[in-house]
Design a protein around this motif. Structure first.
Motif, PDB file in Angstrom:
ATOM      1  N   LYS A  13      -5.610  10.885  66.109  1.00 42.49           N
ATOM      2  CA  LYS A  13      -4.530  10.078  66.684  1.00 42.49           C
ATOM      3  C   LYS A  13      -3.764   9.340  65.581  1.00 42.49           C
ATOM      4  O   LYS A  13      -2.533   9.275  65.601  1.00 42.49           O
ATOM      5  N   LEU A  14      -4.494   8.803  64.602  1.00 44.35           N
ATOM      6  CA  LEU A  14      -3.858   8.106  63.485  1.00 44.35           C
ATOM      7  C   LEU A  14      -2.997   9.065  62.673  1.00 44.35           C
ATOM      8  O   LEU A  14      -1.876   8.726  62.280  1.00 44.35           O
ATOM      9  N   GLN A  15      -3.487  10.270  62.451  1.00 42.62           N
ATOM     10  CA  GLN A  15      -2.712  11.272  61.720  1.00 42.62           C
ATOM     11  C   GLN A  15      -1.435  11.625  62.475  1.00 42.62           C
ATOM     12  O   GLN A  15      -0.371  11.775  61.870  1.00 42.62           O
ATOM     13  N   SER A  34       4.548   2.291  67.067  1.00 48.88           N
ATOM     14  CA  SER A  34       3.648   3.252  66.430  1.00 48.88           C
ATOM     15  C   SER A  34       2.871   2.600  65.292  1.00 48.88           C
ATOM     16  O   SER A  34       1.671   2.834  65.135  1.00 48.88           O
ATOM     17  N   TYR A  35       3.568   1.778  64.509  1.00 50.76           N
ATOM     18  CA  TYR A  35       2.912   1.085  63.406  1.00 50.76           C
ATOM     19  C   TYR A  35       1.809   0.164  63.937  1.00 50.76           C
ATOM     20  O   TYR A  35       0.698   0.148  63.411  1.00 50.76           O
ATOM     21  N   GLU A  36       2.112  -0.591  64.986  1.00 54.67           N
ATOM     22  CA  GLU A  36       1.119  -1.489  65.589  1.00 54.67           C
ATOM     23  C   GLU A  36      -0.083  -0.699  66.105  1.00 54.67           C
ATOM     24  O   GLU A  36      -1.239  -1.103  65.899  1.00 54.67           O
ATOM     25  N   ASP A  37       0.185   0.420  66.773  1.00 57.85           N
ATOM     26  CA  ASP A  37      -0.902   1.271  67.267  1.00 57.85           C
ATOM     27  C   ASP A  37      -1.749   1.794  66.113  1.00 57.85           C
ATOM     28  O   ASP A  37      -2.977   1.851  66.204  1.00 57.85           O
ATOM     29  N   LEU A  41      -5.752   1.189  65.346  1.00 58.70           N
ATOM     30  CA  LEU A  41      -6.674   2.306  65.119  1.00 58.70           C
ATOM     31  C   LEU A  41      -7.417   2.150  63.799  1.00 58.70           C
ATOM     32  O   LEU A  41      -8.626   2.389  63.723  1.00 58.70           O
ATOM     33  N   VAL A  42      -6.706   1.771  62.752  1.00 63.59           N
ATOM     34  CA  VAL A  42      -7.340   1.581  61.446  1.00 63.59           C
ATOM     35  C   VAL A  42      -8.435   0.515  61.546  1.00 63.59           C
ATOM     36  O   VAL A  42      -9.533   0.692  61.001  1.00 63.59           O
ATOM     37  N   ILE A  48     -16.089   0.938  62.853  1.00 64.91           N
ATOM     38  CA  ILE A  48     -17.075   2.013  63.000  1.00 64.91           C
ATOM     39  C   ILE A  48     -17.731   2.313  61.653  1.00 64.91           C
ATOM     40  O   ILE A  48     -18.957   2.432  61.551  1.00 64.91           O
ATOM     41  N   LEU A  49     -16.920   2.429  60.608  1.00 62.23           N
ATOM     42  CA  LEU A  49     -17.464   2.729  59.283  1.00 62.23           C
ATOM     43  C   LEU A  49     -18.384   1.619  58.787  1.00 62.23           C
ATOM     44  O   LEU A  49     -19.432   1.895  58.187  1.00 62.23           O
TER      45      LEU A  49
END
Length: 74
Positions: A13-15, A34-37, A41-42, A48-49
């Motif tokens: 999704k990020l890509q 899109s930038y906010e989304d 996501l990041v 998660i990482l």
């Protein structure tokens, strides 16, 4: 109840967001959305990482203790 997205789904999704932003076909408002989304996501991906990194560290530390204890018996 919404299904929780996997790490791989979030990366995809990020890509997609990045690809859309790079095309210059979005207007300013859509680009900002899109930038906010993408930022959201990041942040989810980093969370998660961090969780996996902590788990790996715990497992690694446990294995080092087990290895040290088994070596000390000889």
């Amino acid at each position: 109840m919404a299904k929780k997205e996997s790490y791989e789904e979030m990366l995809t999704k990020l890509q997609d967001i990045l690809n859309n932003l790079e095309t210059d076909e979005l207007n300013l408002e859509d680009s900002m959305k899109s930038y906010e989304d993408g930022v959201k996501l990041v942040n989810k991906i980093y969370k998660i990482l961090d969780t996996y990194e902590a788990k790996i560290s715990i497992i690694k530390d446990e294995k080092e203790v087990e290895f040290s204890e088994s070596n000390g018996d000889k």
